[in-house]
Motif scaffolding. Structure first.
Motif, PDB file in Angstrom:
ATOM      1  N   ILE A  68       0.841  -1.207   0.000  1.00 20.02           N
ATOM      2  CA  ILE A  68       0.000   0.000   0.000  1.00 20.02           C
ATOM      3  C   ILE A  68       0.871   1.249   0.000  1.00 20.02           C
ATOM      4  CG2 ILE A  68      -1.562   1.384   1.443  1.00 20.02           C
ATOM      5  CD1 ILE A  68      -2.956  -1.240   2.202  1.00 20.02           C
ATOM      6  N   ASP A  69       0.513   2.173  -0.901  1.00 18.87           N
ATOM      7  CA  ASP A  69       1.252   3.427  -1.002  1.00 18.87           C
ATOM      8  C   ASP A  69       0.361   4.549  -0.460  1.00 18.87           C
ATOM      9  OD1 ASP A  69       2.601   5.688  -1.657  1.00 18.87           O
ATOM     10  OD2 ASP A  69       2.477   5.417  -3.836  1.00 18.87           O
ATOM     11  N   PRO A  70       0.670   5.029   0.750  1.00 20.33           N
ATOM     12  CA  PRO A  70      -0.222   6.020   1.379  1.00 20.33           C
ATOM     13  C   PRO A  70      -0.367   7.300   0.577  1.00 20.33           C
ATOM     14  CG  PRO A  70       1.322   5.123   2.988  1.00 20.33           C
ATOM     15  CD  PRO A  70       1.781   4.665   1.648  1.00 20.33           C
ATOM     16  N   VAL A  71       0.613   7.630  -0.266  1.00 20.88           N
ATOM     17  CA  VAL A  71       0.485   8.881  -1.012  1.00 20.88           C
ATOM     18  C   VAL A  71       0.017   8.649  -2.450  1.00 20.88           C
ATOM     19  CG1 VAL A  71       2.149  10.135   0.384  1.00 20.88           C
ATOM     20  CG2 VAL A  71       2.949   8.880  -1.621  1.00 20.88           C
ATOM     21  N   SER A  72      -0.505   7.458  -2.723  1.00 17.16           N
ATOM     22  CA  SER A  72      -0.966   7.224  -4.093  1.00 17.16           C
ATOM     23  C   SER A  72      -2.182   8.100  -4.378  1.00 17.16           C
ATOM     24  CB  SER A  72      -1.310   5.747  -4.306  1.00 17.16           C
ATOM     25  OG  SER A  72      -2.661   5.516  -4.102  1.00 17.16           O
ATOM     26  N   PHE A  73      -2.344   8.463  -5.647  1.00 19.40           N
ATOM     27  CA  PHE A  73      -3.479   9.294  -6.065  1.00 19.40           C
ATOM     28  C   PHE A  73      -4.801   8.669  -5.670  1.00 19.40           C
ATOM     29  CE2 PHE A  73      -1.711  11.888  -9.864  1.00 19.40           C
ATOM     30  CZ  PHE A  73      -0.927  12.592  -8.975  1.00 19.40           C
ATOM     31  N   TYR A  74      -4.789   7.350  -5.630  1.00 13.64           N
ATOM     32  CA  TYR A  74      -6.042   6.671  -5.346  1.00 13.64           C
ATOM     33  C   TYR A  74      -6.641   7.153  -4.029  1.00 13.64           C
ATOM     34  CZ  TYR A  74      -9.290   3.078  -3.864  1.00 13.64           C
ATOM     35  OH  TYR A  74     -10.392   2.437  -3.400  1.00 13.64           O
ATOM     36  N   PHE A  75      -5.824   7.204  -2.987  1.00 13.52           N
ATOM     37  CA  PHE A  75      -6.354   7.596  -1.676  1.00 13.52           C
ATOM     38  C   PHE A  75      -6.735   9.076  -1.664  1.00 13.52           C
ATOM     39  CE2 PHE A  75      -3.660   3.855  -0.627  1.00 13.52           C
ATOM     40  CZ  PHE A  75      -4.709   3.013  -0.311  1.00 13.52           C
ATOM     41  N   GLU A  76      -5.971   9.854  -2.444  1.00 13.52           N
ATOM     42  CA  GLU A  76      -6.312  11.270  -2.556  1.00 13.52           C
ATOM     43  C   GLU A  76      -7.697  11.417  -3.211  1.00 13.52           C
ATOM     44  OE1 GLU A  76      -3.114  13.848  -4.049  1.00 13.52           O
ATOM     45  OE2 GLU A  76      -4.688  14.791  -5.252  1.00 13.52           O
ATOM     46  N   ASP A  77      -7.904  10.645  -4.281  1.00 15.63           N
ATOM     47  CA  ASP A  77      -9.199  10.680  -4.956  1.00 15.63           C
ATOM     48  C   ASP A  77     -10.319  10.184  -4.046  1.00 15.63           C
ATOM     49  OD1 ASP A  77      -8.873  11.928  -7.309  1.00 15.63           O
ATOM     50  OD2 ASP A  77      -8.693  10.121  -8.543  1.00 15.63           O
ATOM     51  N   CYS A  78     -10.010   9.192  -3.219  1.00 12.26           N
ATOM     52  CA  CYS A  78     -11.008   8.672  -2.290  1.00 12.26           C
ATOM     53  C   CYS A  78     -11.547   9.797  -1.408  1.00 12.26           C
ATOM     54  CB  CYS A  78     -10.411   7.571  -1.413  1.00 12.26           C
ATOM     55  SG  CYS A  78     -10.275   5.997  -2.252  1.00 12.26           S
ATOM     56  N   LYS A  79     -10.635  10.600  -0.891  1.00  8.50           N
ATOM     57  CA  LYS A  79     -11.064  11.714  -0.034  1.00  8.50           C
ATOM     58  C   LYS A  79     -11.953  12.666  -0.822  1.00  8.50           C
ATOM     59  CE  LYS A  79      -6.690  12.419   1.473  1.00  8.50           C
ATOM     60  NZ  LYS A  79      -5.542  12.849   2.260  1.00  8.50           N
ATOM     61  N   ARG A  80     -11.492  12.989  -2.018  1.00  9.96           N
ATOM     62  CA  ARG A  80     -12.202  13.944  -2.870  1.00  9.96           C
ATOM     63  C   ARG A  80     -13.602  13.459  -3.202  1.00  9.96           C
ATOM     64  NH1 ARG A  80      -8.039  14.496  -6.809  1.00  9.96           N
ATOM     65  NH2 ARG A  80      -7.010  15.868  -5.343  1.00  9.96           N
ATOM     66  N   TRP A  81     -13.749  12.172  -3.324  1.00  9.87           N
ATOM     67  CA  TRP A  81     -15.042  11.603  -3.734  1.00  9.87           C
ATOM     68  C   TRP A  81     -15.790  10.956  -2.565  1.00  9.87           C
ATOM     69  CZ3 TRP A  81     -16.709  13.180  -8.278  1.00  9.87           C
ATOM     70  CH2 TRP A  81     -15.762  13.600  -9.221  1.00  9.87           C
ATOM     71  N   GLY A  82     -15.294  11.178  -1.350  1.00 13.95           N
ATOM     72  CA  GLY A  82     -16.079  10.780  -0.181  1.00 13.95           C
ATOM     73  C   GLY A  82     -15.981   9.327   0.223  1.00 13.95           C
ATOM     74  N   ILE A  83     -14.956   8.624  -0.232  1.00 14.95           N
ATOM     75  CA  ILE A  83     -14.781   7.232   0.186  1.00 14.95           C
ATOM     76  C   ILE A  83     -13.901   7.242   1.440  1.00 14.95           C
ATOM     77  CG2 ILE A  83     -13.892   4.955  -0.449  1.00 14.95           C
ATOM     78  CD1 ILE A  83     -14.427   5.801  -3.397  1.00 14.95           C
ATOM     79  N   THR A  84     -14.465   6.800   2.552  1.00 18.95           N
ATOM     80  CA  THR A  84     -13.722   6.922   3.810  1.00 18.95           C
ATOM     81  C   THR A  84     -13.265   5.573   4.374  1.00 18.95           C
ATOM     82  OG1 THR A  84     -15.851   6.996   4.946  1.00 18.95           O
ATOM     83  CG2 THR A  84     -14.788   9.106   4.494  1.00 18.95           C
ATOM     84  N   THR A  85     -13.768   4.487   3.819  1.00 15.43           N
ATOM     85  CA  THR A  85     -13.348   3.158   4.267  1.00 15.43           C
ATOM     86  C   THR A  85     -13.063   2.315   3.031  1.00 15.43           C
ATOM     87  OG1 THR A  85     -14.878   3.374   6.114  1.00 15.43           O
ATOM     88  CG2 THR A  85     -13.988   1.169   5.696  1.00 15.43           C
ATOM     89  N   ILE A  86     -11.905   1.691   2.999  1.00 13.90           N
ATOM     90  CA  ILE A  86     -11.524   0.928   1.813  1.00 13.90           C
ATOM     91  C   ILE A  86     -10.979  -0.432   2.225  1.00 13.90           C
ATOM     92  CG2 ILE A  86     -10.121   0.904  -0.287  1.00 13.90           C
ATOM     93  CD1 ILE A  86      -9.769   4.099   0.923  1.00 13.90           C
ATOM     94  N   ASN A  87     -11.571  -1.465   1.663  1.00 13.93           N
ATOM     95  CA  ASN A  87     -11.044  -2.811   1.861  1.00 13.93           C
ATOM     96  C   ASN A  87     -10.062  -3.092   0.733  1.00 13.93           C
ATOM     97  OD1 ASN A  87     -10.622  -5.562   2.257  1.00 13.93           O
ATOM     98  ND2 ASN A  87     -12.522  -6.121   1.208  1.00 13.93           N
ATOM     99  N   VAL A  88      -8.779  -3.042   1.049  1.00  9.17           N
ATOM    100  CA  VAL A  88      -7.758  -3.262   0.023  1.00  9.17           C
ATOM    101  C   VAL A  88      -7.388  -4.741  -0.002  1.00  9.17           C
ATOM    102  CG1 VAL A  88      -5.456  -2.644  -0.800  1.00  9.17           C
ATOM    103  CG2 VAL A  88      -6.860  -0.939   0.372  1.00  9.17           C
ATOM    104  N   GLN A  89      -7.635  -5.362  -1.130  1.00 13.87           N
ATOM    105  CA  GLN A  89      -7.251  -6.763  -1.322  1.00 13.87           C
ATOM    106  C   GLN A  89      -6.375  -6.847  -2.554  1.00 13.87           C
ATOM    107  OE1 GLN A  89      -8.002  -9.332   0.710  1.00 13.87           O
ATOM    108  NE2 GLN A  89      -9.232  -8.017   2.065  1.00 13.87           N
TER     109      GLN A  89
END
Lengths: 377, 471, 421
Positions: B116-137
C-alpha cells in the motif's frame, strides 16, 4: 439432385429440338448413357444419353428416344450413376505460377493475367480431378486493379475467353502500407477517376467490352463497392462477398452477381442464410477458388453442405456450373449438358450434391482426362 | 457472507479494532459538531436541519437541531446549506498498491501492508469523492492472494491508515494469467489439498510421538504426565483433520497457516468469479472448505447470469464498476444490455458497488446510475454504505450515521447523487481529513490552476510506434 | 391528446398509428387503429410524446409539453399539455444529440496515408456503417454525427454529417455531405513519418516529422490554394476545396489538443484568413481562451479524462473548460469519441461539463444546437422546432443528471430504442 425430373417424353421433346439428329456423327463420335443426366440445375433426364463428337455435345436426350437413331458403329459407354457438366469455378489462380499479384503498383488494369498462366501446372490436373473443368483466371487480392482476367480450362490449356474481366480489389490486402492507396477512400477515389477517364481496361469495362470483378469481404466493403458501382453505372461480380445476402434485393435490382468463397465444415449459420437470401432474391451466385486454400473439391462439397441445410439443390447445382459460366460470359461454351456446348462432362457415382458421391471420370473437350478423384487429394 | 456471521464477528472485530482506536485515542477528548440542512443517515429517515455530535471519534448524538444538545466547547462544521451523509465504503479494491498482483500462485503469507502506497493518487481521490473506508485486497490475477487490510484514506504510513490489519484474503476461481480454468481449479484444489495432507502428517506424527511416550512410560512403570495439549483441535464447518490438538501451531509452516485459519472460518474470503461459469464452482469450493460463512463473491459484470445460484447460496456480492452488461448474439449480432445491480436487487442478493477509482466512476456516481435505473436513493446508497460495511464486517462501525458508530461523515454541497454536488469536507473518526478549499489538485483539475510551486507541465511528445513498424 | 388542443394551435393534425403507455419506468408500445385522415393533405400525427420538461434548445424550456410527430418531422410542440393523451409521458425530452467527433473509424484504412494533403478524398468512402458502435451511440441518444476518420494526414478529406441509425448506407443516413474539411495539428499528423536517410525508403520517408513540419504543410497548402485561386496554371488536385474553406463556404475542422497546437491552428486561421475554424479535441483551450475569442474560433472538447490528461497529445482538460469558453462566447461542442459506456457517453460528458459549471441549458446546447450549427446542419437537426427532423431523446428525469438515463430514442420520427430497465 432431382429438382424437377422431367418425364422422358417431355425432356425428349425439349432437348431434341437441337439439330442433333440432323448432324451426322463422325467416326470418333461416342455416346454416354447414364442413369441420370443433369442438363443443369433444373433438368435431369432419367436414363439419358449424351452424344459427343469432335469435342462437342452433339445431342442430349432420353436414351430410349435417341439410341435408336444412332449407328451401330458408335461406341456406347454406359454409366451407373450421374452425368453432369464439368464444374466451373467462378474464380481461381491455378496456373499463375509466379504469383497472382504484383506488388510494384496498385493499378495494373491492363496487365493480361493469361500471360502469367502455365497450362501445365500440376494444380490444374488436381482441379480436373475434382470435376472442375473451367475457371475464371483472376488476380489475387494484392492489387486494387490486378489485371485483366481470362476464362480457361483446367485441362488442355484452352482459353474460353482471353480477356474476360477486369479484376479489382477494394479490401485490405490491396491497400498496402507502402504505396498509394493505403485507404478505402483513396482506392475508391482512384478507381472512380479511372472509370471516368475511360482509358485501357477501365474504358473497356465502361464500354461493356470487358466484365468486372470486385473483390471485397466485410459488409462495409460490399456497401462501398455497391455505392461505387451505382455512381459509375456498372455491373459487376462481387468476389468474396460472403455477406451479400444482406444486400440481396439491391443486388438483384442492380443486376450484380456474387462469387462466394466455398463453404466448409463448421461454417457459420449466417453463410447459409446469406445464400438463401440470394436464392430468394434471384441474385446469380457461384463459388470461387481464388480466396481459399482448400482443394478444388471444396466447391462441390461446400455446395453439398448447403444442400444439406435445405438450400434449393437446383440453384446450388447451377451455382457450380451454369451460373459461373454466365457470369464469366462463356455460357455458350460450358456450364450445361446441351447440344452445341463443349463436351466437358463428369461421371459421378451418384448425386454430386451428396457427400458420399465420388467422381469416376472426367471428359474435357470430349476426351477422357487422366484424372480420378484421388488425384485431387 | 451470510447474515449470522456479523454476530459471530462482532466480538472478533471489536478486539481487532483496538489497534485502530489508537488513532481516535490520540484525539481523545476531541469534540466536533456537524450541522446540516439535511442528514442522510442510512439508518432510517433523513433528518432535516440536523446535528451530529462527535466525541472521541464516535457519534454520541444525532437528530434534529431542536432535539440534540450541542456541547458548548465543540467546534462546529457545516451549516444549513450542506447535506451530511455517511462516508462511502469501498467493499473491495485492488487500488492504492504498488502492484496489485503477485506472480506466484498461492501467496497467503504475503500482506498488502507491504504494497500500500499512502500517497498514491487513489487515496487522494477517495477523499475527494467521499470514500472513507476501503477494503484493500490483492488483485484478481491470483490463485490464493496475500492478506488484505481495511484502511482509511488518510495518514502518511500504512499503520496510520489502518482500520483493520490482516483482513481478508482474495481467492480467484477465474484463471490467473497463463492458466486455463482447469489448471486454476487444480491449483486451488492442490493448495487446500496440500494443506490437508500436511496437517494429517503432522497429526499422525504427533499421535505417534504421544503413543511412543505412553509406551515408554508404561515400560518404565511410571505414570504418564497428561499435560495440556500443545495445540488446539481444528474448528470450522468444512473438512477437519483429527488430532490437531496434539500439534503445536508454531510447528505449522507459516506459508500455509493462513489457509488453515481460512478453513477454520477465521478469515473473510473474497472469491473472484470472472464469468458466470465460475460462480457455482466458487460456491462449491467455499462450502467444501468451510469458507461459506465468511465468503463474499467479487463478480465480473457478466456474472448476473448466475444470480439464481448466488441467491440460493445466500452469499453477498461485490459488483464490477461496469454496471451495464452488453452481450452480442452470436448469430444475429444484436446487443442486449442488462443493468446488473437491478438483477441482484430483484433477487434480494445483498450487493455492494465498487468504484474503478475513476473520477467519473466513483461510488456516488454508481449509486446515482442505480437510481437512474429505478432503484430508490436509499437502496442505491446502501450499496455504497451499509451493505458494503456489512460485507467487510464493519456493519456496526461504519456505513450509517448512528450513535455509537465511527464518525465518518461527509459534508456535501448538495445531494450526494447529484452531478453538481461536491464533498466540501470529509470527517473520519471525528477528524477532518479533507477540505475542498485546501485541495490544490482539485483546483487544478477543475479550473486548470497549477498547484503553487509546481513547475509548468509541458506535454510530452509521446513515443509513438512508427507506422511501418506496426505493419 | 384531444383534437381540440391541436386545432387551437392551428395545426389540423390527426392522431393514429401508435399508442404509447408509460408506467413506473416501463414503456410499452402498441399499435392502435389508425384514424382515417379527414383531409388527405393533413399531416398524420403518428406519435405523441409529452414530458414534464421539454428542452427545445431553441429558446425557453417548456414545463409540461407535448411533441407531435408526423412522418419523420416534428409537426407541433404544444406547451402546457400533460399526459392526458394516449401517448408517452417521460421526465424530459431533449433534441437528439449531435457528436462532431465520434472517432468511430477503420483506423489506418480510414485515411489515405500515402500523402499528407488529401482534401479531394471523401472521408465517407472509408466508413464502416456496420460497426456496432454506431448503434451503441444511438442508444445513448446521439442521433447525428460528423464522420471523422483517423487523423494521420495534415489535411484530410471532406466530412459528412450522418444519422447514427437507419439503413446502413450513406444514402439513407446522410444529413449533408461535404460539411467541413478535416485537418490535424499535433503529433498525430506526422506520426510514423521519418527522414529519408538511415532506413529503407518508403512512403513515410517524408515531411513532416515534427509539429513545425505539420504547420509548414498547412501553410504551404493554403498558400498554394490562394495562388491557385488567382492563377489557373497553379491549380492542383483538390485546390477548389481548400479555396472553399478560404472563402468560408465550409469550416476547417482541425484537431489540436495541446495549447501550442491550438495556437498554431489559430495563427494559421489569422495568417491565411480562414473564416470558419473549429478546433477539435481542444482540451487545453482553457489555457488561452482569449485567442479563441479574438479569432472567432469554435471548440469541440474531448471527453473528460480521470486525471485530466486526455488521449490526444496528453492535452489537459480542466472540468471548467466548457464553462470558461461558453462564458466568453466561444461556441463549444462536447464530444464522446465514440464512447457509449455509462461514464463515457455524450450525455455523461454534458453532465461533467455541468459539474464544471455549465448550466443545464448551456450543456444541452453544447451537445445539440451548437454542434449542429458548427456543421451547418442546424436547419435539419439540433433543436426541437416544427419542421425539423424528429430526433429526440426521452429521459427518465433531468437530462445529464447522474440519476437520469435515456429511456427512449426517436430517430427520423421512429422510436428506435427503448429501455425497460
Amino acid at each position: 439432385m432431382g429438382i424437377s425430373t422431367l418425364t422422358s417424353a417431355l425432356a425428349g421433346a425439349l432437348l431434341l429440338a437441337a439439330p442433333a439428329a440432323a448432324e451426322t456423327p463422325s467416326a470418333e463420335a461416342f455416346a454416354l448413357i447414364a442413369d441420370h443426366v443433369a442438363v443443369d440445375g433444373g433438368t435431369v433426364i432419367e436414363n439419358g444419353l449424351v452424344l459427343v463428337d469432335g469435342g462437342k455435345i452433339l445431342a442430349v436426350g432420353p436414351a430410349a428416344d435417341l439410341q435408336g437413331t444412332l449407328a451401330d458403329t458408335i461406341r456406347v459407354i454406359e454409366h451407373e450413376g450421374w452425368l453432369t457438366a464439368g464444374i466451373v469455378a467462378a474464380n481461381g489462380t491455378y496456373g499463375m505460377v509466379s504469383g497472382a499479384d504484383d506488388s510494384t503498383r496498385a493499378f495494373l488494369g491492363d496487365l493480361e493475367l493469361r500471360d502469367g498462366f502455365d497450362p501445365d501446372d500440376s494444380s490444374l490436373a488436381k482441379a480436373t480431378g475434382a470435376g472442375v473443368t473451367s475457371f475464371g483466371l483472376t488476380s489475387g487480392r494484392g492489387n486494387v486493379a490486378g489485371g485483366t482476367g481470362a476464362v480457361v480450362k483446367t485441362s488442355g490449356g484452352t482459353m474460353l475467353n482471353e480477356s474476360s474481366h477486369l479484376a479489382l480489389c477494394l479490401a485490405p490486402p490491396a491497400l498496402r502500407g507502402n504505396r498509394f492507396p493505403t485507404s478505402y477512400a483513396g482506392a475508391v477515389h482512384a478507381v472512380e477517376a479511372r472509370f471516368t477517364e475511360g482509358q485501357g481496361a477501365f474504358g473497356k469495362v465502361v464500354a461493356g467490352e470487358l466484365g468486372l470483378e470486385v473483390a471485397v469481404s466485410a459488409r462495409h466493403e460490399i456497401r462501398r463497392a455497391l455505392d461505387l458501382l451505382k455512381r459509375t453505372g456498372l455491373k459487376a461480380t462481387l468476389r468474396g462477398a460472403d455477406r451479400a445476402g444482406d444486400f440481396a434485393p439491391e443486388l438483384a435490382e442492380a443486376g450484380h452477381a456474387v462469387a462466394l468463397s466455398p463453404l466448409g465444415m463448421g461454417t457459420s449459420p449466417w453463410r447459409y442464410e446469406s445464400i438463401t437470401a440470394l436464392v430468394e432474391a434471384g441474385v446469380p451466385f457461384a463459388f470461387g477458388l481464388a480466396d481459399t486454400g482448400s482443394g478444388a473439391d471444396c466447391l462441390r462439397f461446400g455446395a453439398a453442405l448447403a444442400a444439406r441445410e435445405g438450400i434449393d439443390r437446383g440453384a446450388l447445382w447451377n451455382s457450380l456450373t451454369a451460373s459461373p459460366a454466365a457470369m464469366l460470359g462463356v455460357s455458350g461454351r460450358v456450364g450445361r449438358v446441351a447440344a452445341g456446348l463443349d463436351a466437358d462432362l463428369v461421371l459421378w457415382s451418384g448425386d454430386p450434391l451428396e457427400l458420399t458421391t465420388t467422381l469416376e471420370a472426367v471428359y474435357v473437350d470430349g476426351a477422357q482426362v487422366e484424372a480420378t478423384e484421388g488425384d485431387a487429394k | 457472507m451470510t447474515i449470522p456471521r456479523t454476530l459471530v464477528q462482532g466480538a472478533l472485530c471489536a478486539s481487532l479494532l483496538l489497534g485502530s482506536l489508537q488513532v481516535a485515542d490520540a484525539a481523545a477528548g476531541d469534540k466536533l459538531v456537524i450541522e446540516a440542512g439535511r442528514i442522510i443517515t442510512q439508518a432510517g429517515d433523513d433528518i432535516v436541519d440536523g446535528v451530529i455530535v462527535i466525541e472521541n471519534g464516535r457519534i454520541t448524538a444525532i437528530g434534529a437541531a431542536a432535539d440534540v444538545e450541542k456541547p458548548w466547547d465543540a467546534p462546529v462544521l457545516g451549516g444549513p446549506d450542506f447535506v451530511a451523509s455517511p462516508g462511502f465504503v469501498e467493499a473491495h479494491s485492488d487500488s492504492g498498491m504498488d502492484r496489485s498482483n503477485e506472480n506466484l500462485d498461492v501467496t497467503p503469507f504475503l500482506n498488502v501492508r507491504d504494497s500500500i502506497d499512502p500517497v498514491s493518487f487513489y487515496f487522494e481521490d477517495c477523499k475527494r469523492w467521499g470514500i472513507t473506508t476501503i477494503n484493500v485486497q490483492q488483485g484478481n490475477n491470483t490463485v490464493v492472494a496475500g492478506n488484505g487490510r481495511i484502511v482509511k484514506p488518510t495518514g502518511m504510513t500504512v499503520e496510520e491508515m489502518t482500520m483493520r490489519p490482516n483482513y481478508g484474503f482474495k481467492i480467484s476461481i477465474a484463471p490467473k494469467g497463463g492458466k486455463s480454468r482447469a489448471t486454476q481449479r487444480q491449483a486451488l484444489e492442490r493448495a487446500f489439498g496440500d494443506l490437508r495432507s500436511e496437517l494429517e502428517e503432522l497429526a499422525t506424527d504427533a499421535q505417534e510421538t504421544k503413543d511412543y511416550e505412553r509406551r515408554e512410560a508404561l515400560a518404565q512403570g511410571r505414570d504418564l504426565e497428561e499435560g495440556k495439549a500443545p495445540g488446539r483441535a481444528m474448528t470450522g464447518t468444512g473438512w477437519k483433520v483429527e488430532g490437531l490438538e496434539n500439534v503445536d501451531r508454531a510447528e505449522i509452516d507459516e506459508k500455509i497457516l493462513p489457509l488453515l485459519e481460512m478453513v477454520e472460518g477465521r478469515h473473510d474470503v473474497f472469491l473472484y468469479c470472472g464469468a458466470p461459469m465460475d460462480v457455482q464452482p466458487a460456491i462449491d469450493f467455499a462450502a467444501k472448505n468451510g469458507l461459506t460463512a465468511r465468503t463474499t463473491l467479487v463478480l465480473d459484470n457478466s456474472c448476473w447470469k448466475a444470480a439464481d445460484a448466488i441467491a440460493a447460496s445466500g452469499l453477498s456480492v461485490v459488483l464490477d464498476s461496469n454496471l451495464v452488461h452488453v452481450e452480442t448474439d452470436v448469430v444475429t449480432e444484436e446487443e442486449t444490455e442488462t443493468f446488473v445491480p437491478g438483477v441482484f436487487a430483484e433477487k434480494g442478493i445483498p450487493f455492494a458497488l465498487s468504484s474503478a477509482n475513476s473520477s467519473t466512476n466513483s461510488l456516488w456516481f454508481q449509486a446515482a446510475v442505480c437510481v437512474g435505473h429505478g432503484m430508490s436513493p436509499k437502496d442505491a446508497m446502501a450499496a455504497v454504505t451499509t451493505t458494503a460495511a456489512e460485507i467487510i464486517g464493519l456493519g456496526d462501525q461504519v456505513g450509517s450515521l448512528e450513535v455509537g458508530k465511527l464518525a465518518n461523515v461527509l459534508l456535501l454541497t448538495g445531494d450526494p447523487l447529484d452531478m453538481t454536488s461536491f464533498v466540501e469536507q470529509a470527517v473520519v473518526e471525528g477528524s477532518v481529513i479533507y477540505d475542498r478549499t485546501k485541495d490544490v489538485r482539485n483546483k487544478h483539475l477543475y479550473e486548470g490552476v497549477e498547484p503553487r510551486g509546481a513547475a509548468a507541465v509541458e506535454t510530452e511528445e509521446a513515443e509513438l510506434p512508427s507506422k511501418d513498424d506496426a505493419k | 391528446m384531444s383534437d381540440r388542443t391541436l386545432f387551437q394551435l392551428g395545426a389540423p393534425l390527426l392522431f393514429g398509428a401508435l399508442s404509447l403507455t408509460a408506467n413506473a419506468g416501463e414503456i410499452t408500445w402498441e399499435v392502435v387503429e389508425t384514424a382515417e385522415p379527414v383531409e388527405a393533405s393533413a399531416p398524420v400525427v403518428k406519435l405523441l410524446l409529452s414530458a414534464d420538461k421539454i428542452y427545445t434548445a431553441a429558446g425557453d424550456v417548456i414545463d409540461g409539453g407535448t411533441i407531435a410527430i408526423a412522418g419523420s418531422k416534428i409537426a407541433a410542440v404544444v406547451p402546457g399539455a400533460s399526459g392526458d393523451h394516449e401517448g408517452l409521458h417521460v421526465g424530459a425530452i431533449t433534441p437528439g444529440m449531435v457528436d462532431l467527433s465520434p472517432r468511430i473509424h477503420l483506423a489506418d484504412l480510414s485515411v489515405e496515408e500515402s500523402s499528407e494533403t488529401i482534401p479531394y478524398l471523401s472521408t465517407t468512402d472509408g466508413i464502416d456503417l456496420f460497426d456496432k458502435r454506431w448503434e451503441r451511440l444511438l442508444r445513448t441518444g446521439v442521433t447525428s454525427v460528423m464522420y471523422t476518420p483517423a487523423d494521420e494526414a495534415c489535411i484530410g478529406g471532406m466530412m459528412a454529417v450522418l444519422k447514427t441509425g437507419g439503413e446502413p448506407s450513406i444514402e439513407d443516413r446522410l444529413v449533408e455531405a461535404d460539411v467541413a474539411l478535416r485537418g490535424a495539428f499535433g503529433s498525430h499528423a506526422s506520426r510514423g513519418n521519418h527522414p529519408v536517410y538511415g532506413r529503407p525508403t518508403d512512403h513515410f520517408s517524408r515531411r513532416p516529422t515534427t509539429r513545425m513540419g505539420t504547420e509548414w504543410v498547412h501553410r504551404k497548402s493554403f498558400y498554394d490554394a490562394l495562388a491557385a485561386m488567382k492563377n489557373e496554371e497553379r491549380q492542383f488536385e483538390g485546390w477548389e476545396i481548400l479555396a472553399s474553406v478560404l472563402e468560408g463556404e465550409r469550416p476547417y475542422f482541425v484537431q489540436a489538443s495541446a495549447t501550442q497546437d491550438i495556437r498554431t491552428a489559430i495563427y494559421l486561421k489569422e495568417e491565411v484568413g480562414l473564416p470558419l475554424l473549429v478546433v477539435d479535441a481542444a482540451a487545453e483551450a482553457w489555457k488561452e481562451p482569449g485567442l479563441l475569442v479574438r479569432s472567432g474560433t469554435a471548440a469541440v472538447l474531448p471527453p473528460h479524462a480521470p486525471q485530466g490528461r486526455t488521449a490526444i497529445d496528453n492535452g489537459f482538460l480542466a472540468w471548467n473548460t466548457a464553462k470558461t469558453l461558453v462564458d466568453l462566447g466561444v461556441p463549444v461542442a462536447l464530444s464522446s469519441h465514440g464512447q457509449s459506456s455509462v461514464t463515457g457517453q455524450l450525455g455523461a460528458q454534458a453532465g461533467y461539463a455541468m459539474r464544471g459549471g455549465l448550466t443545464r441549458d448551456e450543456a444541452i446546447a453544447a451537445v445539440t444546437i451548437t454542434p449542429a450549427r458548427l456543421a451547418g446542419v442546424d436547419d435539419r437537426v439540433g433543436s426541437i422546432e416544427v419542421g425539423k427532423d424528429a430526433d429526440l431523446i426521452l429521459w427518465s428525469g433531468e437530462p445529464f443528471a447522474a440519476t437520469s438515463r435515456v429511456v427512449g430514442v426517436v430517430l427520423n420520427g421512429e422510436v428506435v430504442f427503448t429501455s425497460s430497465n
